[in-house]
Design a protein around this motif. Structure first.
Motif, PDB file in Angstrom:
ATOM      1  N   GLU A  96       0.833  -1.205   0.000  1.00  0.00           N
ATOM      2  CA  GLU A  96       0.000   0.000   0.000  1.00  0.00           C
ATOM      3  C   GLU A  96       0.867   1.254   0.000  1.00  0.00           C
ATOM      4  N   VAL A  97       1.950   1.237   0.770  1.00  0.00           N
ATOM      5  CA  VAL A  97       2.854   2.387   0.810  1.00  0.00           C
ATOM      6  C   VAL A  97       3.462   2.601  -0.575  1.00  0.00           C
ATOM      7  N   ALA A  98       3.926   1.526  -1.196  1.00  0.00           N
ATOM      8  CA  ALA A  98       4.519   1.639  -2.538  1.00  0.00           C
ATOM      9  C   ALA A  98       3.501   2.192  -3.538  1.00  0.00           C
ATOM     10  N   THR A  99       2.269   1.737  -3.446  1.00  0.00           N
ATOM     11  CA  THR A  99       1.219   2.223  -4.346  1.00  0.00           C
ATOM     12  C   THR A  99       0.914   3.694  -4.062  1.00  0.00           C
ATOM     13  N   ALA A 100       0.828   4.056  -2.794  1.00  0.00           N
ATOM     14  CA  ALA A 100       0.548   5.444  -2.420  1.00  0.00           C
ATOM     15  C   ALA A 100       1.659   6.380  -2.872  1.00  0.00           C
ATOM     16  N   CYS A 101       2.882   5.894  -2.859  1.00  0.00           N
ATOM     17  CA  CYS A 101       4.027   6.718  -3.233  1.00  0.00           C
ATOM     18  C   CYS A 101       4.241   6.801  -4.748  1.00  0.00           C
ATOM     19  N   LYS A 102       3.627   5.907  -5.472  1.00  0.00           N
ATOM     20  CA  LYS A 102       3.801   5.909  -6.928  1.00  0.00           C
ATOM     21  C   LYS A 102       3.246   7.215  -7.507  1.00  0.00           C
ATOM     22  N   GLY A 103       4.098   7.959  -8.188  1.00  0.00           N
ATOM     23  CA  GLY A 103       3.694   9.220  -8.800  1.00  0.00           C
ATOM     24  C   GLY A 103       3.770  10.429  -7.885  1.00  0.00           C
ATOM     25  N   VAL A 104       4.322  10.259  -6.690  1.00  0.00           N
ATOM     26  CA  VAL A 104       4.386  11.382  -5.755  1.00  0.00           C
ATOM     27  C   VAL A 104       5.249  12.520  -6.297  1.00  0.00           C
ATOM     28  N   THR A 105       6.298  12.199  -7.034  1.00  0.00           N
ATOM     29  CA  THR A 105       7.150  13.250  -7.599  1.00  0.00           C
ATOM     30  C   THR A 105       6.347  14.127  -8.549  1.00  0.00           C
ATOM     31  N   GLY A 106       5.528  13.515  -9.386  1.00  0.00           N
ATOM     32  CA  GLY A 106       4.690  14.291 -10.303  1.00  0.00           C
ATOM     33  C   GLY A 106       3.710  15.187  -9.578  1.00  0.00           C
ATOM     34  N   VAL A 107       3.176  14.703  -8.476  1.00  0.00           N
ATOM     35  CA  VAL A 107       2.243  15.510  -7.682  1.00  0.00           C
ATOM     36  C   VAL A 107       2.973  16.727  -7.112  1.00  0.00           C
ATOM     37  N   VAL A 108       4.183  16.515  -6.627  1.00  0.00           N
ATOM     38  CA  VAL A 108       4.917  17.596  -5.970  1.00  0.00           C
ATOM     39  C   VAL A 108       5.471  18.604  -6.970  1.00  0.00           C
ATOM     40  N   ILE A 109       6.001  18.140  -8.097  1.00  0.00           N
ATOM     41  CA  ILE A 109       6.648  19.089  -9.015  1.00  0.00           C
ATOM     42  C   ILE A 109       5.765  19.502 -10.188  1.00  0.00           C
ATOM     43  N   GLY A 110       4.629  18.873 -10.362  1.00  0.00           N
ATOM     44  CA  GLY A 110       3.825  19.150 -11.550  1.00  0.00           C
ATOM     45  C   GLY A 110       2.635  20.061 -11.344  1.00  0.00           C
ATOM     46  N   GLN A 111       2.630  20.891 -10.318  1.00  0.00           N
ATOM     47  CA  GLN A 111       1.453  21.704 -10.032  1.00  0.00           C
ATOM     48  C   GLN A 111       1.543  23.144 -10.528  1.00  0.00           C
ATOM     49  N   GLY A 112       2.673  23.528 -11.099  1.00  0.00           N
ATOM     50  CA  GLY A 112       2.804  24.877 -11.636  1.00  0.00           C
ATOM     51  C   GLY A 112       3.201  25.921 -10.599  1.00  0.00           C
ATOM     52  N   PHE A 113       3.515  25.494  -9.406  1.00  0.00           N
ATOM     53  CA  PHE A 113       4.035  26.385  -8.373  1.00  0.00           C
ATOM     54  C   PHE A 113       4.922  25.544  -7.466  1.00  0.00           C
ATOM     55  N   GLN A 114       5.702  26.222  -6.639  1.00  0.00           N
ATOM     56  CA  GLN A 114       6.629  25.499  -5.767  1.00  0.00           C
ATOM     57  C   GLN A 114       6.058  25.361  -4.367  1.00  0.00           C
TER      58      GLN A 114
END
Length: 144
Positions: free
Chosen positions: A52-70
């Motif tokens: 579950e942790v691995a699944t929850a963490c999948k794509g976390v980088t995109g969530v953090v850096i892909g929002q158009g602001f820091q």
């Protein structure tokens, strides 16, 4: 001023006002995505299920850096939280590796504990501080 110049000025003012509103909406949506993901990571960690942790963490980088602001530093650290959670799960009897995981748990707990309220998403600081508590408990149980 000519009529055309007045219309152009009104258009420029309207574009400025509406882009500010759009940016605020984008920021709120970005924080909502961050909080949703952080809650998923937190709940998966509490459940103690590595899959579950691995699944929850999948794509976390995109969530953090892909929002158009820091995001603030504590918000950006969600990526590292996932890294240390995965490393803690894979930790073997290797002392050096365990020492690094323990150090990372303590460091990230301190960072996440510094979370401040976010106007766009009230859940963000709360879940970050909850993650900090879980990391601290993991450190106390596994490293001391």
């Amino acid at each position: 001023m000519r009529f055309r110049d007045i219309i152009a000025a009104i258009g420029l003012i309207a574009a400025t006002l509406f882009s500010g509103a759009a940016q605020a909406g984008d920021k709120a949506a970005g924080w909502a995505k961050w909080a949703d993901r952080a809650e998923l990571i937190y709940n998966s960690t509490l459940a103690g299920n590595a899959m579950e942790v691995a699944t929850a963490c999948k794509g976390v980088t995109g969530v953090v850096i892909g929002q158009g602001f820091q995001f603030p530093y504590w918000g950006q650290s969600l990526i590292q939280v996932c890294d240390v959670l995965k490393a803690a799960e894979k930790e073997s009897g290797n002392r050096r590796r365990k020492g690094q995981v323990c150090s990372d748990l303590r460091r990230l707990a301190k960072i996440m504990a510094k979370a401040e309220p976010v106007a766009e998403e009230p859940r963000a600081a709360v879940v970050a501080q909850n993650i900090a508590k879980v990391l601290t408990v993991m450190d106390q149980q596994s490293c001391h």
